[in-house]
Write an enzyme that holds these catalytic residues in place. Structure first.
Site, PDB file in Angstrom:
ATOM      1  CD  GLU A 114      -2.941  -1.202   2.234  1.00 58.72           C
ATOM      2  OE1 GLU A 114      -4.128  -0.873   2.142  1.00 58.72           O
ATOM      3  OE2 GLU A 114      -2.429  -1.636   3.292  1.00 58.72           O
ATOM      4  CD  GLU A 135      -4.432  -6.183   3.504  1.00 57.46           C
ATOM      5  OE1 GLU A 135      -3.560  -5.337   3.763  1.00 57.46           O
ATOM      6  OE2 GLU A 135      -4.509  -6.760   2.384  1.00 57.46           O
TER       7      GLU A 135
END
Length: 261
Positions: A114, A135
């Site tokens: 990210e 995730e």
């Protein structure tokens, strides 16, 4: 600074390293210190490009240190404020007007992807990289802007495939789908990133910022707005020493030397 982050300068290039080898987790201290550094870099005209990498050659980053999540939320006061800091930090990098280059090698997972997604150039290792947003395996979704930026970077199909299936892809595969710009042998990767940063730092700083102001976020703006931004960028460089040097160098058939005044 704590030992979680290393910082050095090579001329106009800043080099930031996650310093938690071999896993290079993004600790609470790392994020706090990086946020301060980002603000300092934004206000330092002598720094014209940034490389973000990590110590060692095992992993860029396995992401956040999840054991610190309760402490981080407690420090922030609530989960939204905690995650807002990360979103604010990555947005500040993305919109700074100075190019950031990230190196992806070994595990680049969760926040370890990210943060690079907020950078303007991503270089990956030819061998050994495992890049992804896992995730789903934790029963949740990317929280640092990963799903939004990944979809804008590689398109809906690839983003859904990567996130919903928890896939980890190699450097060459990341290049194929447009997630990274270049792949290099692992032993060369960091130096190639620094070389690229030096190349970009040698470009006229005002013109670089002008182009980035137009291009960053362009997919969310209409053509008329982008043309206005481009005209503002043109007028912002018109008559500057760098613009005059570029014109003169062209007429004299030589390489221009920018950022001298």
């Amino acid at each position: 600074m704590s030992e979680s982050l290393l910082f050095k300068l090579e001329g106009p290039v800043a080099i930031i390293s996650v310093n938690d080898a071999p896993r290079n987790r993004m600790t609470l201290d790392f994020i706090d210190e990086l946020e301060t550094l980002v603000n300092d870099i934004a206000n330092d005209d002598g720094i014209r490009a940034v490389v973000i990498t990590a110590e060692g050659l095992e992993n860029f980053s396995v992401g956040m240190n999840l054991k610190q999540l309760p402490e981080g939320i407690q420090r922030a006061g609530d989960p939204e404020t905690f995650f807002d800091q990360r979103l604010r930090l990555i947005a500040a990098i993305e919109n700074m007007g100075k190019p950031w280059i990230a190196t992806l090698f070994g595990y680049c997972l969760g926040a370890g992807l990210e943060l690079p997604l907020g950078c303007h150039f991503r270089l990956a290792a030819e061998e050994g990289a495992q890049i992804g947003l896992p995730e789903m395996d934790l029963g949740t979704v990317p929280a640092w802007g990963g799903s939004a930026r990944l979809s804008k970077c590689v398109g809906r199909n690839h983003a859904l495939d990567l996130i919903l299936r928890g896939k980890k892809i190699s450097g060459p595969e990341a290049l194929r789908i447009g997630l990274v710009h270049e792949v290099w042998p692992l032993q060369e990767l960091k130096q190639r990133a620094i070389d690229l940063a030096q190349e970009l730092a040698a470009q006229p700083a005002a013109a670089v910022k002008g182009v980035m102001d137009v291009v960053i976020g362009s997919e969310d703006r209409d053509l008329a707005d982008l043309l206005k931004a481009e005209r503002a960028a043109v007028m912002g460089t018109f008559g500057t020493p760098d613009q005059q040097e570029g014109m003169l160098a062209f007429l004299e058939k030589r390489k221009p030397v920018f950022n001298q005044g």
